[in-house]
Write a protein that holds these residues in place. Structure first.
Motif, mmCIF file in Angstrom:
data_model
loop_
_atom_site.group_PDB
_atom_site.id
_atom_site.type_symbol
_atom_site.label_atom_id
_atom_site.label_comp_id
_atom_site.label_asym_id
_atom_site.label_seq_id
_atom_site.Cartn_x
_atom_site.Cartn_y
_atom_site.Cartn_z
ATOM 1 N N VAL A 172 -1.932 -5.263 -0.857
ATOM 2 C CA VAL A 172 -2.021 -3.980 -1.331
ATOM 3 C C VAL A 172 -1.353 -4.269 -2.978
ATOM 4 N N ALA A 173 -2.366 -3.764 -3.920
ATOM 5 C CA ALA A 173 -2.038 -3.811 -5.145
ATOM 6 C C ALA A 173 -1.634 -2.665 -5.843
ATOM 7 N N GLY A 174 -0.825 -2.673 -6.955
ATOM 8 C CA GLY A 174 -0.198 -1.388 -7.460
ATOM 9 C C GLY A 174 0.985 -1.322 -8.142
ATOM 10 N N CYS A 175 1.346 -0.357 -8.760
ATOM 11 C CA CYS A 175 2.543 -0.307 -9.639
ATOM 12 C C CYS A 175 3.488 0.446 -9.035
ATOM 13 N N ALA A 176 3.499 1.380 -7.995
ATOM 14 C CA ALA A 176 4.297 2.140 -7.418
ATOM 15 C C ALA A 176 5.327 1.333 -6.673
ATOM 16 N N PRO A 177 6.861 1.432 -6.931
ATOM 17 C CA PRO A 177 7.814 0.745 -6.177
ATOM 18 C C PRO A 177 7.816 0.947 -4.608
ATOM 19 N N VAL A 178 7.486 2.201 -4.352
ATOM 20 C CA VAL A 178 7.409 2.569 -2.808
ATOM 21 C C VAL A 178 6.448 1.996 -2.176
ATOM 22 N N LEU A 179 5.504 1.104 -2.757
ATOM 23 C CA LEU A 179 4.720 0.149 -1.904
ATOM 24 C C LEU A 179 5.306 -0.784 -1.471
ATOM 25 N N GLY A 180 6.595 -1.495 -1.963
ATOM 26 C CA GLY A 180 7.356 -2.254 -1.240
ATOM 27 C C GLY A 180 8.124 -1.672 -0.071
ATOM 28 N N LEU A 181 8.413 -0.518 -0.113
ATOM 29 C CA LEU A 181 9.018 0.136 1.138
ATOM 30 C C LEU A 181 8.189 0.376 2.252
ATOM 31 N N LEU A 182 6.882 0.649 1.807
ATOM 32 C CA LEU A 182 5.631 0.778 2.900
ATOM 33 C C LEU A 182 5.542 -0.604 3.456
ATOM 34 N N ALA A 183 5.541 -1.704 2.900
ATOM 35 C CA ALA A 183 5.338 -3.067 3.242
ATOM 36 C C ALA A 183 6.363 -3.388 4.341
ATOM 37 N N GLN A 184 7.670 -3.022 3.690
ATOM 38 C CA GLN A 184 8.942 -3.482 4.812
ATOM 39 C C GLN A 184 8.984 -2.389 6.042
ATOM 40 N N LEU A 185 8.481 -1.294 5.886
ATOM 41 C CA LEU A 185 8.505 -0.390 7.088
ATOM 42 C C LEU A 185 7.349 -0.855 8.140
ATOM 43 N N GLY A 186 6.404 -1.410 7.755
ATOM 44 C CA GLY A 186 5.215 -1.874 8.488
ATOM 45 C C GLY A 186 5.659 -2.657 9.516
ATOM 46 N N GLY A 187 6.627 -3.869 9.275
ATOM 47 C CA GLY A 187 7.031 -4.569 10.159
ATOM 48 C C GLY A 187 5.956 -5.633 10.738
ATOM 49 N N ALA A 188 6.220 -6.073 11.752
ATOM 50 C CA ALA A 188 5.241 -7.321 12.270
ATOM 51 C C ALA A 188 3.923 -6.450 12.742
ATOM 52 N N ALA B 82 2.308 -3.911 11.500
ATOM 53 C CA ALA B 82 1.466 -3.491 10.249
ATOM 54 C C ALA B 82 1.872 -4.138 9.112
ATOM 55 N N SER B 83 1.698 -5.395 9.103
ATOM 56 C CA SER B 83 2.028 -6.486 8.124
ATOM 57 C C SER B 83 1.299 -6.184 6.823
ATOM 58 N N ALA B 84 2.290 -6.271 5.851
ATOM 59 C CA ALA B 84 1.676 -5.836 4.547
ATOM 60 C C ALA B 84 2.466 -6.838 3.153
ATOM 61 N N ARG B 85 1.561 -7.127 2.319
ATOM 62 C CA ARG B 85 2.247 -7.583 1.189
ATOM 63 C C ARG B 85 2.096 -6.815 -0.203
ATOM 64 N N TRP B 86 3.073 -6.518 -0.939
ATOM 65 C CA TRP B 86 2.721 -5.603 -2.135
ATOM 66 C C TRP B 86 2.551 -6.587 -3.497
ATOM 67 N N LEU B 87 1.613 -6.382 -4.033
ATOM 68 C CA LEU B 87 1.170 -6.988 -5.425
ATOM 69 C C LEU B 87 1.319 -6.107 -6.535
ATOM 70 N N PRO B 88 2.498 -6.288 -7.140
ATOM 71 C CA PRO B 88 2.856 -5.377 -8.488
ATOM 72 C C PRO B 88 1.866 -5.881 -9.540
ATOM 73 N N CYS B 89 1.002 -4.533 -9.795
ATOM 74 C CA CYS B 89 0.066 -4.738 -11.071
ATOM 75 C C CYS B 89 -0.117 -3.305 -11.466
#
Length: 355
Positions: free
Chosen positions: A135-151, A153-160
């Motif tokens: 998932v690409a984007g500039c919102a810092p809460v994308l990092g929170l979403l990726a962490q809450l997904g866990g195993a 709903a695995s995700a990686r945040w790409l800041p841009c």
């Protein structure tokens, strides 16, 4: 049956089953096993016998090789999002049946793989990478979403920036991209997505809403009143954002040709703007309210915005995006966002289709 992990067997069964619209129970009934057996095979805990593998392939109208492969000891044949040197640390995912790799942003982020001459060498299990949403984007809460997904709903945040994220999505190098413009409703985003992805069925899913404005030192010692006030101060140092960012677009819409006054350090994102002002390297900058408040700075609101995730409809309905969207729409994520200063969760999970 033996253990799939011990045999080095990689299962694509879950992805094929979901694409066929079958539940684990329905598939088990078709091939004569229990739902728990299907679950174990999908998770890689059990390897199917030859007859069962053949029945599974027949039930899903595919080859056995489409369902099960042996783990490769060599590097992955991944498409790089940009030119990277040998030894570069990358984040890896599988988009549209091919591996893609992006550079890791910062030493604190663990890498998925290393770039080598023979390809990309995974540092974690390839099956884990295949189930990961990029998932690409500039919102810092994308990092929170990726962490809450866990195993699950695995995700990686790409800041841009928004522009860069949309470009990655157009090139099919990510599963979803973030977008924010100065508009409280989805209409502006819908039109932009329609222009950017002609002929495709897309979906917008709201992540959060926020105010974007000026980040100023605590107490606003320079008594800044707004952007037009800043335009008259030629010696003012401004934390600049790239031309593809929502912050830069807001600056140009507000000042027009006067935006040429902007001079100062270049910031990579909202948090960078806040830290540059906090450190005294810039006198002001445009950023979302949340990172500014969390840095203890003054905030002068300029425009209300919504931050939406853009994705292809077909991707939203299958793994790895579908489990992540369930987390996004769930109460746990909403409660976390609600507790953060400057973020609103009232519309979180709201969807709009773009045809």
């Amino acid at each position: 049956m033996g253990r799939g992990e011990d045999d080095g067997l990689r299962s694509q069964l879950r992805r094929r089953r979901e694409a066929a619209g079958l539940s684990q129970q329905a598939l088990g009934d078709r091939v004569g096993v229990t739902r728990q057996a299907v679950l174990a095979i999908e998770a890689g805990r059990r390897a199917p016998s030859t007859p069962l593998a053949l029945r599974l392939a027949r039930a899903l109208s595919c080859r056995v090789e489409d369902l099960f492969t042996l783990a490769e000891s060599e590097g992955l044949d991944a498409e790089l999002s940009e030119s990277l040197p040998i030894g570069a640390r990358v984040l890896v995912g599988r988009v549209d049946e091919r591996w893609v790799a992006h550079p890791v942003a910062g030493a604190a982020t663990p890498a998925d793989a290393l770039v080598e001459r023979s390809g990309v060498r995974p540092l974690v299990d390839a099956g884990e990478l295949e189930a990961r949403a990029l998932v690409a984007g500039c919102a810092p809460v994308l990092g929170l979403l990726a962490q809450l997904g866990g195993a699950s709903a695995s995700a990686r945040w790409l800041p841009c920036s928004s522009h860069a994220g949309l470009e990655l999505l157009q090139r099919r190098l990510v599963h979803a991209a973030g977008l924010h413009l100065s508009a409280p409703d989805a209409a502006t985003h819908v039109e932009l997505v329609r222009e950017s992805f002609p002929g495709e069925e897309m979906i917008l899913v709201n992540l959060t809403c926020w105010w974007q404005g000026l980040a100023l030192p605590a107490g606003n010692p320079s008594a800044v009143l707004g952007l037009t006030d800043l335009a008259a101060r030629t010696a003012f140092r401004f934390a600049r954002r790239g031309s593809g960012s929502g912050a830069h677009a807001l600056l140009e819409r507000s000042l027009g040709p006067s935006a040429a006054f902007v001079a100062g350090p270049l910031a990579r994102g909202h948090e960078d703007v806040a830290w540059l002002v906090l450190a005294g390297a810039a006198d002001a900058g445009i950023a979302a309210e949340g990172p500014v408040r969390m840095a203890g700075l003054d905030f002068l609101p300029l425009a209300e915005e919504r931050f939406d995730l853009v994705m292809r409809k077909e991707d939203a309905e299958r793994t790895p995006l579908s489990p992540l969207l369930e987390v996004l729409s769930g109460g746990k994520f909403r409660n976390q966002v609600r507790c953060l200063p400057g973020y609103c969760s009232e519309r979180t999970g709201e969807r709009a289709e773009v045809r």
